[in-house]
Design an enzyme around this catalytic site. Structure first.
Site, PDB file in Angstrom:
ATOM      1  N   GLU A 129       0.860  -1.192   0.000  1.00  0.00           N
ATOM      2  CA  GLU A 129       0.000   0.000   0.000  1.00  0.00           C
ATOM      3  C   GLU A 129       0.893   1.238   0.000  1.00  0.00           C
ATOM      4  O   GLU A 129       2.085   1.151   0.331  1.00  0.00           O
ATOM      5  CB  GLU A 129      -0.888  -0.002   1.255  1.00  0.00           C
ATOM      6  CG  GLU A 129      -1.848  -1.159   1.278  1.00  0.00           C
ATOM      7  CD  GLU A 129      -2.809  -1.116   2.463  1.00  0.00           C
ATOM      8  OE1 GLU A 129      -2.755  -0.135   3.234  1.00  0.00           O
ATOM      9  OE2 GLU A 129      -3.595  -2.062   2.589  1.00  0.00           O
ATOM     10  N   GLY A 340      32.097  -0.544 -22.660  1.00  0.00           N
ATOM     11  CA  GLY A 340      32.373   0.846 -23.000  1.00  0.00           C
ATOM     12  C   GLY A 340      31.082   1.573 -23.357  1.00  0.00           C
ATOM     13  O   GLY A 340      30.028   1.324 -22.762  1.00  0.00           O
ATOM     14  N   GLU A 364       9.478  -7.754  -2.947  1.00  0.00           N
ATOM     15  CA  GLU A 364       9.443  -8.994  -2.137  1.00  0.00           C
ATOM     16  C   GLU A 364      10.457  -8.931  -0.995  1.00  0.00           C
ATOM     17  O   GLU A 364      11.145  -9.900  -0.698  1.00  0.00           O
ATOM     18  CB  GLU A 364       9.633 -10.225  -3.025  1.00  0.00           C
ATOM     19  CG  GLU A 364       8.420 -10.456  -3.915  1.00  0.00           C
ATOM     20  CD  GLU A 364       8.446 -11.748  -4.680  1.00  0.00           C
ATOM     21  OE1 GLU A 364       8.790 -12.784  -4.085  1.00  0.00           O
ATOM     22  OE2 GLU A 364       8.108 -11.713  -5.870  1.00  0.00           O
ATOM     23  N   SER A 367      16.574  -5.404   0.139  1.00  0.00           N
ATOM     24  CA  SER A 367      17.811  -6.035   0.634  1.00  0.00           C
ATOM     25  C   SER A 367      18.031  -5.764   2.118  1.00  0.00           C
ATOM     26  O   SER A 367      18.434  -6.658   2.873  1.00  0.00           O
ATOM     27  CB  SER A 367      19.008  -5.528  -0.164  1.00  0.00           C
ATOM     28  OG  SER A 367      18.920  -5.992  -1.485  1.00  0.00           O
TER      29      SER A 367
HETATM   30  C1  LIG Z   1       8.708  -3.088  -9.905  1.00  0.00           C
HETATM   31  C2  LIG Z   1       7.961  -3.393  -8.652  1.00  0.00           C
HETATM   32  C3  LIG Z   1       7.002  -4.398  -8.636  1.00  0.00           C
HETATM   33  C4  LIG Z   1       6.262  -4.657  -7.468  1.00  0.00           C
HETATM   34  N1  LIG Z   1       5.274  -5.609  -7.490  1.00  0.00           N
HETATM   35  C5  LIG Z   1       4.502  -5.779  -6.387  1.00  0.00           C
HETATM   36  C6  LIG Z   1       3.382  -6.678  -6.417  1.00  0.00           C
HETATM   37  O1  LIG Z   1       3.114  -7.347  -7.438  1.00  0.00           O
HETATM   38  N2  LIG Z   1       2.606  -6.775  -5.312  1.00  0.00           N
HETATM   39  C7  LIG Z   1       2.859  -6.071  -4.170  1.00  0.00           C
HETATM   40  O2  LIG Z   1       2.118  -6.206  -3.217  1.00  0.00           O
HETATM   41  N3  LIG Z   1       3.921  -5.216  -4.106  1.00  0.00           N
HETATM   42  C8  LIG Z   1       4.737  -5.061  -5.179  1.00  0.00           C
HETATM   43  N4  LIG Z   1       5.805  -4.181  -5.143  1.00  0.00           N
HETATM   44  C9  LIG Z   1       6.013  -3.404  -3.916  1.00  0.00           C
HETATM   45  C10 LIG Z   1       7.285  -3.758  -3.193  1.00  0.00           C
HETATM   46  O3  LIG Z   1       7.136  -4.980  -2.517  1.00  0.00           O
HETATM   47  C11 LIG Z   1       7.610  -2.583  -2.256  1.00  0.00           C
HETATM   48  O4  LIG Z   1       8.042  -1.516  -3.092  1.00  0.00           O
HETATM   49  C12 LIG Z   1       8.690  -2.928  -1.255  1.00  0.00           C
HETATM   50  O5  LIG Z   1       8.187  -3.820  -0.286  1.00  0.00           O
HETATM   51  C13 LIG Z   1       9.215  -1.679  -0.557  1.00  0.00           C
HETATM   52  O6  LIG Z   1       8.157  -0.910  -0.066  1.00  0.00           O
HETATM   53  P1  LIG Z   1       8.107   0.660  -0.348  1.00  0.00           P
HETATM   54  O7  LIG Z   1       8.283   0.894  -1.805  1.00  0.00           O
HETATM   55  O8  LIG Z   1       6.901   1.205   0.301  1.00  0.00           O
HETATM   56  O9  LIG Z   1       9.412   1.217   0.355  1.00  0.00           O
HETATM   57  P2  LIG Z   1       9.570   1.500   1.934  1.00  0.00           P
HETATM   58  O10 LIG Z   1       8.847   0.480   2.726  1.00  0.00           O
HETATM   59  O11 LIG Z   1       9.296   2.928   2.169  1.00  0.00           O
HETATM   60  O12 LIG Z   1      11.122   1.220   2.129  1.00  0.00           O
HETATM   61  C14 LIG Z   1      12.093   2.095   1.522  1.00  0.00           C
HETATM   62  C15 LIG Z   1      13.464   1.606   1.854  1.00  0.00           C
HETATM   63  O13 LIG Z   1      13.688   1.649   3.260  1.00  0.00           O
HETATM   64  C16 LIG Z   1      14.614   0.650   3.622  1.00  0.00           C
HETATM   65  N5  LIG Z   1      14.025  -0.191   4.677  1.00  0.00           N
HETATM   66  C17 LIG Z   1      12.741  -0.605   4.776  1.00  0.00           C
HETATM   67  N6  LIG Z   1      12.567  -1.376   5.867  1.00  0.00           N
HETATM   68  C18 LIG Z   1      13.769  -1.452   6.479  1.00  0.00           C
HETATM   69  C19 LIG Z   1      14.254  -2.106   7.645  1.00  0.00           C
HETATM   70  N7  LIG Z   1      13.456  -2.855   8.419  1.00  0.00           N
HETATM   71  N8  LIG Z   1      15.552  -1.946   7.983  1.00  0.00           N
HETATM   72  C20 LIG Z   1      16.374  -1.205   7.195  1.00  0.00           C
HETATM   73  N9  LIG Z   1      15.983  -0.578   6.077  1.00  0.00           N
HETATM   74  C21 LIG Z   1      14.703  -0.694   5.714  1.00  0.00           C
HETATM   75  C22 LIG Z   1      14.912  -0.175   2.348  1.00  0.00           C
HETATM   76  O14 LIG Z   1      16.092   0.309   1.743  1.00  0.00           O
HETATM   77  C23 LIG Z   1      13.726   0.141   1.479  1.00  0.00           C
HETATM   78  O15 LIG Z   1      14.004  -0.027   0.101  1.00  0.00           O
HETATM   79  C24 LIG Z   1       6.552  -3.930  -6.296  1.00  0.00           C
HETATM   80  C25 LIG Z   1       7.547  -2.941  -6.305  1.00  0.00           C
HETATM   81  C26 LIG Z   1       8.241  -2.672  -7.460  1.00  0.00           C
HETATM   82  C27 LIG Z   1       9.299  -1.584  -7.437  1.00  0.00           C
END
Ligand SMILES: Cc1cc2nc3c(=O)[nH]c(=O)nc-3n(C[C@H](O)[C@H](O)[C@H](O)COP(=O)(O)OP(=O)(O)OC[C@H]3O[C@@H](n4cnc5c(N)ncnc54)[C@H](O)[C@@H]3O)c2cc1C
Length: 399
Positions: A129, A340, A364, A367
Protein backbone atom coordinates in the site's frame (compact mmCIF):
# COMPACT_ATOMS: atom_id res chain seq x y z
CA UNK A 1 27.63 -21.17 -24.91
CA UNK A 2 26.29 -20.51 -21.37
CA UNK A 3 27.78 -22.47 -18.47
CA UNK A 4 25.54 -25.48 -17.76
CA UNK A 5 27.89 -27.29 -15.40
CA UNK A 6 25.83 -26.29 -12.36
CA UNK A 7 23.11 -28.66 -13.53
CA UNK A 8 25.40 -31.52 -12.43
CA UNK A 9 25.22 -30.30 -8.82
CA UNK A 10 23.54 -32.70 -6.39
CA UNK A 11 20.70 -30.24 -5.78
CA UNK A 12 19.04 -31.49 -8.96
CA UNK A 13 17.33 -34.67 -10.12
CA UNK A 14 17.37 -35.76 -13.76
CA UNK A 15 13.90 -34.30 -14.29
CA UNK A 16 15.34 -30.86 -13.49
CA UNK A 17 18.15 -31.31 -16.00
CA UNK A 18 15.70 -32.31 -18.74
CA UNK A 19 13.45 -29.39 -17.87
CA UNK A 20 16.38 -26.91 -17.91
CA UNK A 21 17.34 -28.06 -21.42
CA UNK A 22 13.75 -27.90 -22.64
CA UNK A 23 13.01 -24.39 -21.31
CA UNK A 24 16.33 -23.16 -22.72
CA UNK A 25 15.44 -24.51 -26.18
CA UNK A 26 11.95 -22.99 -25.93
CA UNK A 27 13.38 -19.64 -24.85
CA UNK A 28 15.96 -19.60 -27.64
CA UNK A 29 13.23 -20.00 -30.26
CA UNK A 30 10.54 -17.71 -28.69
CA UNK A 31 12.44 -14.91 -26.92
CA UNK A 32 13.02 -12.03 -26.64
CA UNK A 33 9.69 -10.46 -27.53
CA UNK A 34 9.07 -6.85 -28.53
CA UNK A 35 8.50 -4.81 -25.32
CA UNK A 36 6.95 -1.85 -27.19
CA UNK A 37 3.49 -2.42 -25.71
CA UNK A 38 4.15 -4.17 -22.37
CA UNK A 39 0.48 -4.98 -21.70
CA UNK A 40 0.09 -6.71 -25.05
CA UNK A 41 3.51 -8.37 -24.73
CA UNK A 42 2.64 -9.74 -21.27
CA UNK A 43 -0.74 -11.04 -22.32
CA UNK A 44 0.91 -12.73 -25.28
CA UNK A 45 3.69 -14.20 -23.14
CA UNK A 46 1.21 -15.61 -20.62
CA UNK A 47 -0.81 -17.14 -23.45
CA UNK A 48 2.28 -18.73 -25.02
CA UNK A 49 3.77 -19.92 -21.73
CA UNK A 50 0.38 -21.46 -21.01
CA UNK A 51 -0.08 -23.00 -24.45
CA UNK A 52 3.33 -24.69 -24.32
CA UNK A 53 2.84 -26.07 -20.82
CA UNK A 54 5.32 -23.98 -18.81
CA UNK A 55 2.67 -22.44 -16.58
CA UNK A 56 1.71 -25.91 -15.35
CA UNK A 57 4.74 -25.52 -13.08
CA UNK A 58 3.65 -22.12 -11.71
CA UNK A 59 0.83 -23.39 -9.46
CA UNK A 60 -0.31 -26.68 -7.97
CA UNK A 61 -2.49 -29.08 -9.94
CA UNK A 62 -6.01 -28.32 -8.65
CA UNK A 63 -7.01 -31.96 -9.09
CA UNK A 64 -3.96 -33.42 -7.34
CA UNK A 65 -2.49 -30.68 -5.14
CA UNK A 66 1.04 -31.28 -3.91
CA UNK A 67 3.92 -29.01 -3.00
CA UNK A 68 5.30 -26.59 -5.60
CA UNK A 69 8.73 -27.69 -6.85
CA UNK A 70 10.89 -24.66 -6.05
CA UNK A 71 13.91 -25.93 -8.02
CA UNK A 72 11.69 -26.12 -11.11
CA UNK A 73 10.39 -22.60 -10.49
CA UNK A 74 13.95 -21.36 -10.08
CA UNK A 75 15.27 -23.09 -13.20
CA UNK A 76 12.43 -21.72 -15.31
CA UNK A 77 12.84 -18.19 -13.93
CA UNK A 78 16.61 -18.26 -14.29
CA UNK A 79 16.38 -19.39 -17.91
CA UNK A 80 13.59 -17.02 -18.94
CA UNK A 81 15.43 -14.10 -17.28
CA UNK A 82 18.60 -14.99 -19.20
CA UNK A 83 16.63 -14.64 -22.45
CA UNK A 84 14.03 -11.94 -21.69
CA UNK A 85 13.15 -10.16 -18.41
CA UNK A 86 9.54 -9.68 -19.43
CA UNK A 87 9.06 -13.41 -20.02
CA UNK A 88 10.41 -14.08 -16.54
CA UNK A 89 8.00 -11.47 -15.16
CA UNK A 90 5.01 -13.04 -16.94
CA UNK A 91 5.85 -16.51 -15.58
CA UNK A 92 6.72 -15.29 -12.07
CA UNK A 93 3.52 -13.32 -11.59
CA UNK A 94 1.33 -16.28 -12.53
CA UNK A 95 3.01 -18.14 -9.69
CA UNK A 96 3.09 -15.35 -7.10
CA UNK A 97 -0.41 -14.12 -7.96
CA UNK A 98 -1.89 -17.58 -7.58
CA UNK A 99 0.49 -18.59 -4.76
CA UNK A 100 -1.98 -18.13 -1.90
CA UNK A 101 -4.55 -20.25 -3.75
CA UNK A 102 -1.92 -22.92 -4.49
CA UNK A 103 -0.95 -23.15 -0.84
CA UNK A 104 -4.20 -22.42 1.02
CA UNK A 105 -7.12 -22.42 -1.46
CA UNK A 106 -10.26 -24.52 -1.11
CA UNK A 107 -11.30 -26.97 -3.83
CA UNK A 108 -13.58 -24.28 -5.33
CA UNK A 109 -10.92 -21.57 -5.13
CA UNK A 110 -8.40 -23.86 -6.80
CA UNK A 111 -10.65 -23.67 -9.87
CA UNK A 112 -8.78 -20.42 -10.69
CA UNK A 113 -5.59 -22.47 -11.05
CA UNK A 114 -7.02 -24.34 -14.06
CA UNK A 115 -7.04 -20.95 -15.77
CA UNK A 116 -3.71 -19.54 -14.49
CA UNK A 117 -1.87 -22.78 -15.36
CA UNK A 118 -3.09 -22.68 -18.96
CA UNK A 119 -2.66 -18.93 -19.46
CA UNK A 120 -6.43 -18.37 -19.65
CA UNK A 121 -6.37 -16.02 -16.63
CA UNK A 122 -3.73 -13.54 -15.45
CA UNK A 123 -3.03 -13.40 -11.70
CA UNK A 124 -1.74 -10.63 -9.40
CA UNK A 125 -0.64 -10.33 -5.76
CA UNK A 126 -1.89 -7.17 -4.02
CA UNK A 127 -0.12 -6.69 -0.67
CA UNK A 128 1.68 -3.31 -0.77
CA UNK A 129 0.00 0.00 0.00
CA UNK A 130 1.13 3.61 -0.36
CA UNK A 131 1.98 3.80 3.38
CA UNK A 132 3.02 0.20 3.95
CA UNK A 133 5.49 -1.46 1.60
CA UNK A 134 8.18 -2.94 3.86
CA UNK A 135 5.94 -2.40 6.90
CA UNK A 136 3.20 -4.75 5.66
CA UNK A 137 1.65 -5.37 9.08
CA UNK A 138 0.64 -1.70 9.20
CA UNK A 139 -1.63 -1.91 6.16
CA UNK A 140 -4.71 0.32 6.21
CA UNK A 141 -7.01 -1.27 3.65
CA UNK A 142 -10.08 -2.71 5.36
CA UNK A 143 -12.40 -5.62 4.67
CA UNK A 144 -15.54 -5.16 6.80
CA UNK A 145 -17.90 -8.07 7.37
CA UNK A 146 -21.39 -7.34 6.09
CA UNK A 147 -23.70 -10.36 6.32
CA UNK A 148 -22.24 -13.11 4.17
CA UNK A 149 -19.91 -10.70 2.39
CA UNK A 150 -16.82 -8.51 2.99
CA UNK A 151 -16.63 -4.90 1.82
CA UNK A 152 -13.18 -3.75 0.70
CA UNK A 153 -12.06 -0.12 1.06
CA UNK A 154 -8.60 1.33 0.49
CA UNK A 155 -5.69 1.32 -1.94
CA UNK A 156 -3.01 -1.07 -3.10
CA UNK A 157 0.03 0.10 -5.03
CA UNK A 158 2.96 -1.28 -7.01
CA UNK A 159 0.74 -4.14 -8.10
CA UNK A 160 2.41 -6.09 -10.89
CA UNK A 161 -0.05 -7.08 -13.62
CA UNK A 162 -2.27 -4.27 -12.29
CA UNK A 163 -4.49 -3.27 -15.20
CA UNK A 164 -4.22 -6.57 -17.09
CA UNK A 165 -4.93 -9.13 -14.35
CA UNK A 166 -8.15 -11.17 -14.34
CA UNK A 167 -8.03 -11.43 -10.55
CA UNK A 168 -6.08 -10.11 -7.59
CA UNK A 169 -5.26 -11.84 -4.33
CA UNK A 170 -5.82 -8.91 -1.99
CA UNK A 171 -4.74 -8.59 1.65
CA UNK A 172 -6.88 -6.38 3.88
CA UNK A 173 -7.46 -5.64 7.54
CA UNK A 174 -10.35 -7.63 9.03
CA UNK A 175 -9.50 -6.57 12.57
CA UNK A 176 -9.37 -9.83 14.56
CA UNK A 177 -6.34 -8.34 16.34
CA UNK A 178 -4.07 -5.32 15.89
CA UNK A 179 -1.15 -5.54 13.42
CA UNK A 180 -0.20 -8.71 11.59
CA UNK A 181 -2.87 -10.89 13.23
CA UNK A 182 -5.81 -8.84 11.93
CA UNK A 183 -5.27 -9.30 8.19
CA UNK A 184 -7.08 -11.66 5.77
CA UNK A 185 -6.62 -12.64 2.12
CA UNK A 186 -9.31 -12.48 -0.58
CA UNK A 187 -9.69 -13.47 -4.22
CA UNK A 188 -11.00 -10.42 -6.06
CA UNK A 189 -12.04 -10.60 -9.73
CA UNK A 190 -10.71 -7.62 -11.71
CA UNK A 191 -14.18 -6.67 -12.96
CA UNK A 192 -15.63 -6.37 -9.43
CA UNK A 193 -17.80 -3.30 -8.97
CA UNK A 194 -15.95 -0.77 -6.75
CA UNK A 195 -12.46 -1.87 -7.91
CA UNK A 196 -10.67 0.49 -10.29
CA UNK A 197 -7.18 1.16 -11.58
CA UNK A 198 -6.37 4.54 -10.02
CA UNK A 199 -3.03 4.96 -11.79
CA UNK A 200 -0.72 3.07 -14.12
CA UNK A 201 2.91 3.23 -12.92
CA UNK A 202 5.88 3.53 -15.24
CA UNK A 203 9.24 2.14 -14.07
CA UNK A 204 12.75 1.89 -15.53
CA UNK A 205 12.19 -1.68 -16.77
CA UNK A 206 8.53 -1.35 -17.81
CA UNK A 207 5.98 -4.04 -17.04
CA UNK A 208 2.25 -3.79 -16.23
CA UNK A 209 2.08 -2.06 -12.85
CA UNK A 210 -0.71 -0.12 -11.15
CA UNK A 211 -2.20 1.52 -8.09
CA UNK A 212 -5.63 0.05 -7.37
CA UNK A 213 -8.56 1.69 -5.59
CA UNK A 214 -11.26 -0.21 -3.71
CA UNK A 215 -14.45 1.70 -2.88
CA UNK A 216 -17.11 -0.40 -1.18
CA UNK A 217 -16.05 -3.37 -3.31
CA UNK A 218 -18.12 -6.32 -2.10
CA UNK A 219 -16.88 -9.91 -2.24
CA UNK A 220 -18.67 -12.98 -0.89
CA UNK A 221 -17.25 -14.47 2.33
CA UNK A 222 -16.29 -17.50 0.22
CA UNK A 223 -13.63 -15.30 -1.46
CA UNK A 224 -11.55 -15.42 1.72
CA UNK A 225 -8.44 -17.64 1.47
CA UNK A 226 -7.76 -19.54 4.69
CA UNK A 227 -9.30 -18.17 7.85
CA UNK A 228 -9.94 -14.63 9.06
CA UNK A 229 -6.78 -13.18 10.60
CA UNK A 230 -4.44 -15.57 8.72
CA UNK A 231 -3.66 -13.22 5.84
CA UNK A 232 -0.22 -12.13 7.04
CA UNK A 233 0.83 -15.73 7.64
CA UNK A 234 -0.45 -16.64 4.16
CA UNK A 235 1.45 -13.77 2.52
CA UNK A 236 4.68 -14.76 4.32
CA UNK A 237 4.26 -18.43 3.36
CA UNK A 238 3.82 -17.45 -0.31
CA UNK A 239 6.88 -15.19 -0.17
CA UNK A 240 8.83 -18.00 1.55
CA UNK A 241 8.33 -20.09 -1.62
CA UNK A 242 8.78 -17.33 -4.19
CA UNK A 243 11.61 -15.29 -2.60
CA UNK A 244 14.27 -17.78 -3.72
CA UNK A 245 12.89 -17.51 -7.25
CA UNK A 246 13.61 -13.76 -7.27
CA UNK A 247 17.22 -14.76 -6.60
CA UNK A 248 16.96 -17.18 -9.52
CA UNK A 249 15.78 -14.42 -11.87
CA UNK A 250 18.69 -12.23 -10.73
CA UNK A 251 21.00 -15.17 -11.38
CA UNK A 252 19.64 -15.44 -14.93
CA UNK A 253 20.32 -11.74 -15.54
CA UNK A 254 23.84 -12.10 -14.09
CA UNK A 255 24.64 -15.18 -16.20
CA UNK A 256 23.58 -13.32 -19.33
CA UNK A 257 25.73 -10.33 -18.36
CA UNK A 258 28.74 -12.61 -17.77
CA UNK A 259 28.23 -14.35 -21.13
CA UNK A 260 27.98 -11.01 -22.91
CA UNK A 261 31.10 -9.70 -21.13
CA UNK A 262 33.15 -12.79 -22.04
CA UNK A 263 32.04 -12.54 -25.67
CA UNK A 264 32.91 -8.85 -25.77
CA UNK A 265 36.30 -9.40 -24.12
CA UNK A 266 37.17 -12.06 -26.70
CA UNK A 267 35.97 -10.12 -29.73
CA UNK A 268 36.95 -6.52 -28.98
CA UNK A 269 40.54 -5.65 -29.91
CA UNK A 270 42.37 -2.91 -28.05
CA UNK A 271 46.08 -1.98 -28.15
CA UNK A 272 46.65 -4.67 -30.80
CA UNK A 273 45.18 -7.58 -28.82
CA UNK A 274 41.82 -8.86 -27.59
CA UNK A 275 40.42 -7.01 -24.57
CA UNK A 276 40.49 -10.38 -22.77
CA UNK A 277 44.30 -10.25 -22.60
CA UNK A 278 44.29 -7.27 -20.25
CA UNK A 279 44.70 -8.60 -16.74
CA UNK A 280 42.36 -6.06 -15.17
CA UNK A 281 39.67 -7.28 -17.56
CA UNK A 282 40.41 -10.84 -16.48
CA UNK A 283 39.98 -9.66 -12.88
CA UNK A 284 36.49 -8.40 -13.72
CA UNK A 285 35.58 -11.67 -15.43
CA UNK A 286 36.88 -13.72 -12.49
CA UNK A 287 34.91 -11.67 -9.95
CA UNK A 288 31.76 -11.97 -12.06
CA UNK A 289 32.14 -15.74 -12.40
CA UNK A 290 32.62 -16.18 -8.63
CA UNK A 291 29.54 -14.06 -7.91
CA UNK A 292 27.43 -16.06 -10.37
CA UNK A 293 28.45 -19.43 -8.93
CA UNK A 294 28.06 -18.27 -5.32
CA UNK A 295 24.60 -16.89 -6.09
CA UNK A 296 23.62 -20.15 -7.79
CA UNK A 297 24.77 -22.15 -4.76
CA UNK A 298 22.66 -20.02 -2.40
CA UNK A 299 19.58 -20.00 -4.67
CA UNK A 300 19.58 -23.75 -5.27
CA UNK A 301 20.44 -24.50 -1.64
CA UNK A 302 17.30 -22.61 -0.62
CA UNK A 303 15.17 -24.25 -3.32
CA UNK A 304 16.48 -27.75 -2.51
CA UNK A 305 15.88 -27.22 1.22
CA UNK A 306 12.28 -26.22 0.59
CA UNK A 307 11.71 -29.11 -1.83
CA UNK A 308 13.08 -31.58 0.71
CA UNK A 309 10.16 -30.74 2.96
CA UNK A 310 11.29 -27.83 5.13
CA UNK A 311 8.26 -26.03 6.54
CA UNK A 312 10.08 -22.68 6.39
CA UNK A 313 13.29 -21.61 4.67
CA UNK A 314 13.33 -18.05 5.94
CA UNK A 315 17.10 -17.71 6.40
CA UNK A 316 18.03 -19.64 3.25
CA UNK A 317 15.58 -17.75 1.04
CA UNK A 318 16.61 -14.37 2.48
CA UNK A 319 20.30 -15.13 1.87
CA UNK A 320 19.57 -16.34 -1.68
CA UNK A 321 17.54 -13.25 -2.59
CA UNK A 322 19.91 -10.79 -0.90
CA UNK A 323 23.12 -12.17 -2.36
CA UNK A 324 21.85 -13.05 -5.85
CA UNK A 325 20.18 -9.68 -6.46
CA UNK A 326 22.94 -7.52 -4.97
CA UNK A 327 25.74 -9.38 -6.76
CA UNK A 328 23.80 -9.49 -10.04
CA UNK A 329 23.69 -5.69 -9.94
CA UNK A 330 27.49 -5.67 -9.57
CA UNK A 331 28.02 -8.32 -12.27
CA UNK A 332 25.83 -6.39 -14.71
CA UNK A 333 27.58 -3.12 -13.86
CA UNK A 334 30.93 -4.72 -14.71
CA UNK A 335 29.48 -6.01 -18.00
CA UNK A 336 28.33 -2.48 -18.86
CA UNK A 337 31.83 -1.19 -18.05
CA UNK A 338 33.52 -3.79 -20.29
CA UNK A 339 31.22 -2.78 -23.17
CA UNK A 340 32.37 0.85 -23.00
CA UNK A 341 29.98 3.27 -24.74
CA UNK A 342 27.96 0.42 -26.22
CA UNK A 343 27.07 -0.65 -22.67
CA UNK A 344 24.93 2.43 -22.09
CA UNK A 345 23.32 2.52 -25.54
CA UNK A 346 19.57 2.20 -25.23
CA UNK A 347 18.49 -1.18 -26.53
CA UNK A 348 21.83 -2.94 -25.91
CA UNK A 349 21.34 -6.16 -23.95
CA UNK A 350 23.59 -5.09 -21.05
CA UNK A 351 21.82 -1.71 -20.85
CA UNK A 352 18.47 -3.47 -20.49
CA UNK A 353 19.89 -5.89 -17.88
CA UNK A 354 21.14 -2.84 -15.94
CA UNK A 355 17.55 -1.55 -15.74
CA UNK A 356 15.91 -4.96 -15.25
CA UNK A 357 17.89 -5.95 -12.16
CA UNK A 358 17.26 -2.82 -10.09
CA UNK A 359 13.72 -3.47 -8.83
CA UNK A 360 14.62 -7.00 -7.67
CA UNK A 361 16.66 -5.45 -4.85
CA UNK A 362 13.49 -3.70 -3.65
CA UNK A 363 10.43 -5.90 -4.13
CA UNK A 364 9.44 -8.99 -2.14
CA UNK A 365 11.47 -7.56 0.72
CA UNK A 366 14.18 -4.95 0.10
CA UNK A 367 17.81 -6.03 0.63
CA UNK A 368 17.94 -4.18 3.95
CA UNK A 369 14.90 -6.15 5.15
CA UNK A 370 16.55 -9.44 4.12
CA UNK A 371 19.58 -8.45 6.23
CA UNK A 372 17.32 -7.84 9.24
CA UNK A 373 15.74 -11.28 8.73
CA UNK A 374 19.13 -13.02 8.48
CA UNK A 375 20.62 -11.12 11.42
CA UNK A 376 17.65 -11.93 13.66
CA UNK A 377 18.19 -15.63 13.07
CA UNK A 378 21.94 -15.40 13.63
CA UNK A 379 21.41 -13.51 16.90
CA UNK A 380 19.17 -16.26 18.24
CA UNK A 381 20.91 -17.89 21.18
CA UNK A 382 19.84 -21.34 20.04
CA UNK A 383 21.60 -22.26 16.74
CA UNK A 384 19.04 -25.06 16.28
CA UNK A 385 16.59 -22.29 15.41
CA UNK A 386 18.66 -21.39 12.32
CA UNK A 387 17.98 -24.80 10.89
CA UNK A 388 15.13 -25.25 8.45
CA UNK A 389 12.27 -27.20 10.00
CA UNK A 390 11.84 -30.49 8.12
CA UNK A 391 8.66 -31.58 9.84
CA UNK A 392 8.50 -33.79 12.92
CA UNK A 393 11.81 -35.60 12.67
CA UNK A 394 13.86 -32.72 11.12
CA UNK A 395 15.13 -35.17 8.51
CA UNK A 396 15.17 -34.21 4.83
CA UNK A 397 13.01 -36.41 2.61
CA UNK A 398 14.97 -38.43 0.09
CA UNK A 399 14.51 -38.31 -3.70
C1 LIG B 1 8.71 -3.09 -9.91
C2 LIG B 1 7.96 -3.39 -8.65
C3 LIG B 1 7.00 -4.40 -8.64
C4 LIG B 1 6.26 -4.66 -7.47
N1 LIG B 1 5.27 -5.61 -7.49
C5 LIG B 1 4.50 -5.78 -6.39
C6 LIG B 1 3.38 -6.68 -6.42
O1 LIG B 1 3.11 -7.35 -7.44
N2 LIG B 1 2.61 -6.78 -5.31
C7 LIG B 1 2.86 -6.07 -4.17
O2 LIG B 1 2.12 -6.21 -3.22
N3 LIG B 1 3.92 -5.22 -4.11
C8 LIG B 1 4.74 -5.06 -5.18
N4 LIG B 1 5.80 -4.18 -5.14
C9 LIG B 1 6.01 -3.40 -3.92
C10 LIG B 1 7.29 -3.76 -3.19
O3 LIG B 1 7.14 -4.98 -2.52
C11 LIG B 1 7.61 -2.58 -2.26
O4 LIG B 1 8.04 -1.52 -3.09
C12 LIG B 1 8.69 -2.93 -1.25
O5 LIG B 1 8.19 -3.82 -0.29
C13 LIG B 1 9.22 -1.68 -0.56
O6 LIG B 1 8.16 -0.91 -0.07
P1 LIG B 1 8.11 0.66 -0.35
O7 LIG B 1 8.28 0.89 -1.81
O8 LIG B 1 6.90 1.21 0.30
O9 LIG B 1 9.41 1.22 0.35
P2 LIG B 1 9.57 1.50 1.93
O10 LIG B 1 8.85 0.48 2.73
O11 LIG B 1 9.30 2.93 2.17
O12 LIG B 1 11.12 1.22 2.13
C14 LIG B 1 12.09 2.10 1.52
C15 LIG B 1 13.46 1.61 1.85
O13 LIG B 1 13.69 1.65 3.26
C16 LIG B 1 14.61 0.65 3.62
N5 LIG B 1 14.02 -0.19 4.68
C17 LIG B 1 12.74 -0.60 4.78
N6 LIG B 1 12.57 -1.38 5.87
C18 LIG B 1 13.77 -1.45 6.48
C19 LIG B 1 14.25 -2.11 7.64
N7 LIG B 1 13.46 -2.86 8.42
N8 LIG B 1 15.55 -1.95 7.98
C20 LIG B 1 16.37 -1.20 7.20
N9 LIG B 1 15.98 -0.58 6.08
C21 LIG B 1 14.70 -0.69 5.71
C22 LIG B 1 14.91 -0.17 2.35
O14 LIG B 1 16.09 0.31 1.74
C23 LIG B 1 13.73 0.14 1.48
O15 LIG B 1 14.00 -0.03 0.10
C24 LIG B 1 6.55 -3.93 -6.30
C25 LIG B 1 7.55 -2.94 -6.30
C26 LIG B 1 8.24 -2.67 -7.46
C27 LIG B 1 9.30 -1.58 -7.44
Amino acid sequence: MPDRSYLDWPFFADRHRLLADAIDRWSASHLPVDHGDVDAACRDLVARLGRDGWLLHSAVDPDAPGPLDVRTLCLIRETLARHDGLADFAFAMQGLGAGAISLFGTVEQRGWLRRTRTGAAIAAFALSEPKSGSDVANMEMTASKDGDAYVLDGEKTWISNGGIADFYVVFARTGEAPGAKGISAFIVPADLSGLSVAERLDVIAPHPLARLRFERARVPASAMIGEAGQGFRIAMAVLDVFRSTVGAAALGFARRALDEAVKRARERRLFGAPLAELQMVQGHIADMAVDVDAAALLVYRAAWTKDKGAARVTREAAMAKLFATERAQEVIDRAVQLHGGDGVRRGHIVESLYREIRALRIYEGASDVQKVVIARQMLEHDPEKWRPVFGKDHAPKTG
